[in-house]
Design a protein around this motif. Structure first.
Motif, PDB file in Angstrom:
ATOM      1  N   ILE A 134     132.239 -21.876 -44.989  1.00 19.81           N
ATOM      2  CA  ILE A 134     133.347 -21.574 -45.917  1.00 19.81           C
ATOM      3  C   ILE A 134     133.734 -22.830 -46.701  1.00 19.81           C
ATOM      4  O   ILE A 134     133.888 -23.908 -46.107  1.00 19.81           O
ATOM      5  N   PHE A 135     133.952 -22.675 -47.980  1.00 20.18           N
ATOM      6  CA  PHE A 135     134.259 -23.810 -48.858  1.00 20.18           C
ATOM      7  C   PHE A 135     135.298 -23.379 -49.893  1.00 20.18           C
ATOM      8  O   PHE A 135     135.124 -22.387 -50.592  1.00 20.18           O
ATOM      9  N   VAL A 136     136.367 -24.139 -49.953  1.00 17.15           N
ATOM     10  CA  VAL A 136     137.454 -23.821 -50.898  1.00 17.15           C
ATOM     11  C   VAL A 136     137.492 -24.825 -52.045  1.00 17.15           C
ATOM     12  O   VAL A 136     137.387 -26.026 -51.828  1.00 17.15           O
ATOM     13  N   THR A 137     137.646 -24.324 -53.257  1.00 15.82           N
ATOM     14  CA  THR A 137     137.858 -25.196 -54.408  1.00 15.82           C
ATOM     15  C   THR A 137     138.808 -24.524 -55.400  1.00 15.82           C
ATOM     16  O   THR A 137     139.382 -23.478 -55.092  1.00 15.82           O
ATOM     17  N   GLY A 138     138.964 -25.171 -56.592  1.00 11.94           N
ATOM     18  CA  GLY A 138     139.815 -24.569 -57.627  1.00 11.94           C
ATOM     19  C   GLY A 138     138.996 -23.624 -58.478  1.00 11.94           C
ATOM     20  O   GLY A 138     139.127 -22.409 -58.405  1.00 11.94           O
ATOM     21  N   GLY A 139     138.111 -24.231 -59.264  1.00 12.81           N
ATOM     22  CA  GLY A 139     137.246 -23.419 -60.124  1.00 12.81           C
ATOM     23  C   GLY A 139     135.822 -23.920 -60.009  1.00 12.81           C
ATOM     24  O   GLY A 139     135.595 -25.105 -59.784  1.00 12.81           O
ATOM     25  N   ILE A 140     134.862 -23.040 -60.146  1.00 11.77           N
ATOM     26  CA  ILE A 140     133.461 -23.478 -60.115  1.00 11.77           C
ATOM     27  C   ILE A 140     132.971 -23.681 -61.554  1.00 11.77           C
ATOM     28  O   ILE A 140     133.604 -23.235 -62.508  1.00 11.77           O
ATOM     29  N   GLY A 141     131.829 -24.340 -61.688  1.00  7.88           N
ATOM     30  CA  GLY A 141     131.208 -24.461 -62.997  1.00  7.88           C
ATOM     31  C   GLY A 141     130.535 -23.144 -63.359  1.00  7.88           C
ATOM     32  O   GLY A 141     130.457 -22.220 -62.540  1.00  7.88           O
ATOM     33  N   GLY A 142     130.058 -23.053 -64.598  1.00  4.08           N
ATOM     34  CA  GLY A 142     129.433 -21.795 -65.014  1.00  4.08           C
ATOM     35  C   GLY A 142     128.544 -21.996 -66.223  1.00  4.08           C
ATOM     36  O   GLY A 142     128.090 -23.115 -66.494  1.00  4.08           O
ATOM     37  N   VAL A 143     128.309 -20.918 -66.943  1.00  8.49           N
ATOM     38  CA  VAL A 143     127.563 -20.997 -68.202  1.00  8.49           C
ATOM     39  C   VAL A 143     128.553 -21.471 -69.259  1.00  8.49           C
ATOM     40  O   VAL A 143     129.615 -20.859 -69.435  1.00  8.49           O
ATOM     41  N   HIS A 144     128.223 -22.561 -69.941  1.00  6.23           N
ATOM     42  CA  HIS A 144     129.145 -23.068 -70.953  1.00  6.23           C
ATOM     43  C   HIS A 144     129.135 -22.187 -72.194  1.00  6.23           C
ATOM     44  O   HIS A 144     128.166 -21.485 -72.457  1.00  6.23           O
ATOM     45  N   ARG A 145     130.243 -22.209 -72.912  1.00  9.05           N
ATOM     46  CA  ARG A 145     130.265 -21.499 -74.190  1.00  9.05           C
ATOM     47  C   ARG A 145     129.166 -22.122 -75.046  1.00  9.05           C
ATOM     48  O   ARG A 145     128.991 -23.328 -75.041  1.00  9.05           O
ATOM     49  N   ASN A 146     128.444 -21.329 -75.730  1.00  9.68           N
ATOM     50  CA  ASN A 146     127.294 -21.798 -76.499  1.00  9.68           C
ATOM     51  C   ASN A 146     126.092 -22.097 -75.606  1.00  9.68           C
ATOM     52  O   ASN A 146     125.097 -22.663 -76.058  1.00  9.68           O
ATOM     53  N   GLY A 147     126.200 -21.744 -74.339  1.00  6.29           N
ATOM     54  CA  GLY A 147     125.144 -22.051 -73.369  1.00  6.29           C
ATOM     55  C   GLY A 147     123.807 -21.429 -73.718  1.00  6.29           C
ATOM     56  O   GLY A 147     122.754 -21.934 -73.321  1.00  6.29           O
ATOM     57  N   GLY A 289     150.456 -29.787 -72.297  1.00  3.84           N
ATOM     58  CA  GLY A 289     151.645 -30.528 -71.869  1.00  3.84           C
ATOM     59  C   GLY A 289     151.744 -30.707 -70.366  1.00  3.84           C
ATOM     60  O   GLY A 289     152.829 -30.803 -69.813  1.00  3.84           O
ATOM     61  N   GLY A 290     150.614 -30.738 -69.695  1.00  2.00           N
ATOM     62  CA  GLY A 290     150.630 -31.009 -68.256  1.00  2.00           C
ATOM     63  C   GLY A 290     150.904 -29.782 -67.406  1.00  2.00           C
ATOM     64  O   GLY A 290     150.755 -29.827 -66.187  1.00  2.00           O
ATOM     65  N   SER A 291     151.300 -28.673 -68.039  1.00  2.00           N
ATOM     66  CA  SER A 291     151.620 -27.492 -67.225  1.00  2.00           C
ATOM     67  C   SER A 291     150.363 -26.974 -66.524  1.00  2.00           C
ATOM     68  O   SER A 291     150.436 -26.397 -65.441  1.00  2.00           O
ATOM     69  N   SER A 292     149.201 -27.211 -67.134  1.00  4.37           N
ATOM     70  CA  SER A 292     147.967 -26.722 -66.513  1.00  4.37           C
ATOM     71  C   SER A 292     147.690 -27.454 -65.201  1.00  4.37           C
ATOM     72  O   SER A 292     147.083 -26.896 -64.300  1.00  4.37           O
ATOM     73  N   LEU A 293     148.145 -28.709 -65.081  1.00  2.00           N
ATOM     74  CA  LEU A 293     147.913 -29.455 -63.845  1.00  2.00           C
ATOM     75  C   LEU A 293     148.707 -28.833 -62.689  1.00  2.00           C
ATOM     76  O   LEU A 293     148.183 -28.649 -61.588  1.00  2.00           O
ATOM     77  N   GLU A 294     149.964 -28.497 -62.968  1.00  2.10           N
ATOM     78  CA  GLU A 294     150.785 -27.866 -61.919  1.00  2.10           C
ATOM     79  C   GLU A 294     150.174 -26.540 -61.478  1.00  2.10           C
ATOM     80  O   GLU A 294     150.135 -26.207 -60.293  1.00  2.10           O
ATOM     81  N   ALA A 295     149.695 -25.768 -62.449  1.00  2.53           N
ATOM     82  CA  ALA A 295     149.079 -24.471 -62.129  1.00  2.53           C
ATOM     83  C   ALA A 295     147.816 -24.694 -61.293  1.00  2.53           C
ATOM     84  O   ALA A 295     147.565 -23.978 -60.314  1.00  2.53           O
ATOM     85  N   ASN A 296     147.049 -25.720 -61.684  1.00  2.00           N
ATOM     86  CA  ASN A 296     145.815 -26.060 -60.977  1.00  2.00           C
ATOM     87  C   ASN A 296     146.108 -26.366 -59.501  1.00  2.00           C
ATOM     88  O   ASN A 296     145.447 -25.860 -58.592  1.00  2.00           O
ATOM     89  N   ILE A 297     147.128 -27.184 -59.268  1.00  2.87           N
ATOM     90  CA  ILE A 297     147.482 -27.567 -57.896  1.00  2.87           C
ATOM     91  C   ILE A 297     147.909 -26.334 -57.096  1.00  2.87           C
ATOM     92  O   ILE A 297     147.477 -26.129 -55.961  1.00  2.87           O
ATOM     93  N   ALA A 298     148.732 -25.497 -57.724  1.00  2.97           N
ATOM     94  CA  ALA A 298     149.219 -24.293 -57.029  1.00  2.97           C
ATOM     95  C   ALA A 298     148.071 -23.365 -56.645  1.00  2.97           C
ATOM     96  O   ALA A 298     148.039 -22.815 -55.540  1.00  2.97           O
TER      97      ALA A 298
END
Ligand code: PSU
Ligand code: MN
Length: 319
Positions: A134-147, A289-298
């Protein structure tokens, strides 16, 4: 549970060893619940000291829910599974001095005695090597836009295709091409399930417009799928996508406009290859404005909560 902390083959040179912390080794030996955690998110995904605070809080959430956390990184050329608080602190302070290490980078970082922050692909590799399912993370990588033109497809996806580890994430960020990411996961034979929803979440928002092939509603249900995968020796990984808690979900429009702006900047500056993900993460954070960091942590903490519960349910099922 297979695997060993170090081994050597009868022919050829010995395999490089992996240092497993005493706490993680003891938990694995008794078939207890262990949750692997990556280090790129600490070194390249968040600024100090928020990164250290988050890493410690995530480990605490895992412990509070009955599992042992195993943060993975390469220190002075030695892959480590389970870090002491001093090691975690020095990793967080070093930040970008630690090389972003995906599967392709592992051998070089080890051979040169370097310090590596493991991405999802490298973390899965080491987790599986020592027997952590089992492995927990925030988000995984994927196919990039324009991939479809750049062929920039994260090795996280091919790793999920060939390594039987279950990754709990909040889906993938919409800095990526989500429909193509799901197509690629299907090609790789990865089981993709969403937690308590029929829609694949897009990290900052619960919506992506993409349906998932499978929905799960409890840690026990996840554990049964993991067992079935193991018993059949499918050999491929499982992605469990957990929507961000409602109170932190961002407005899709605000995120999308920040992403569009950041994509344009990346193109103007000719940022490509493994630099694109850290660049996009940083620019989206600044532009929102940094709000994405708080969401990321949560959301990472929310994923850790579920990951620990799945690890406990799996350990119970296998006793
Ligand atoms: N997505 C995030 N946060 C991250 C990453 C991705 O929302 O920190 C990191 C993970 O370590 C992931 C890596 O494995 O970026 C993918 O990089 P690339 O796109 O270069 O494969
Ligand atoms: Mn890439």
């Amino acid at each position: 549970m297979s695997s060993s902390s170090s081994s050597s083959s009868s022919t050829g040179p010995p395999m490089s060893s992996v240092a497993v912390s005493p706490e993680v080794a003891a938990a694995l030996a008794r078939g207890g619940a262990v949750v692997a955690l990556e280090s790129t998110i600490i070194c390249h995904g968040m600024p100090y000291p928020k990164n250290l605070q988050t890493a410690m809080e995530v480990e605490a959430v895992v412990r509070e829910n009955g599992a042992v956390p195993a943060t993975i990184a390469i220190l002075d050329g030695v892959p480590h599974v389970g870090l002491s608080s001093e090691q975690l602190k020095s990793l967080a302070i070093s930040g970008r001095q630690f090389q972003k290490t995906a599967r392709r980078d592992i051998a070089h970082v080890v051979a040169s005695g370097g310090n590596g922050a493991t991405t999802v692909s490298a973390t899965m590799f080491f987790a599986h090597k020592v027997g952590i399912p089992i492995f927990v993370t925030g988000g995984i990588g994927g196919v990039h836009r324009n991939g479809e033109q750049t062929m920039d497809i994260s090795s996280d996806l091919t790793e999920l295709g060939k390594t039987p580890v279950t990754v709990i994430s909040a889906g993938v960020k919409s800095i990526l091409d989500i429909p193509r990411t799901l197509e690629y996961l299907e090609t790789q034979g990865v089981t993709v399930a969403a937690y308590k929803t029929n829609e694949f979440p897009a990290f900052f928002t619960e919506v992506s417009g993409c349906k998932v092939p499978c929905r799960v509603d409890s840690p026990e249900e996840c554990a049964k799928i993991i067992c079935a995968n193991k018993n059949l020796h499918l050999g491929s990984g499982i992605l469990i996508a957990v929507p961000i808690p409602k109170e932190y979900a961002a407005s899709g429009n605000a995120i999308e406009s920040a992403i569009q702006k950041a994509l344009k900047e990346a193109e103007d500056k000719n940022i490509i290859g493994n630099a694109i993900t850290p660049f996009m993460l940083d620019r989206v954070k600044v532009l929102t404005g940094g709000s994405s960091l708080e969401a990321n942590i949560a959301l990472v903490k929310n994923n850790a909560l579920l990951g620990a519960k799945i690890a406990v349910a799996l350990s119970d099922l296998q006793q």
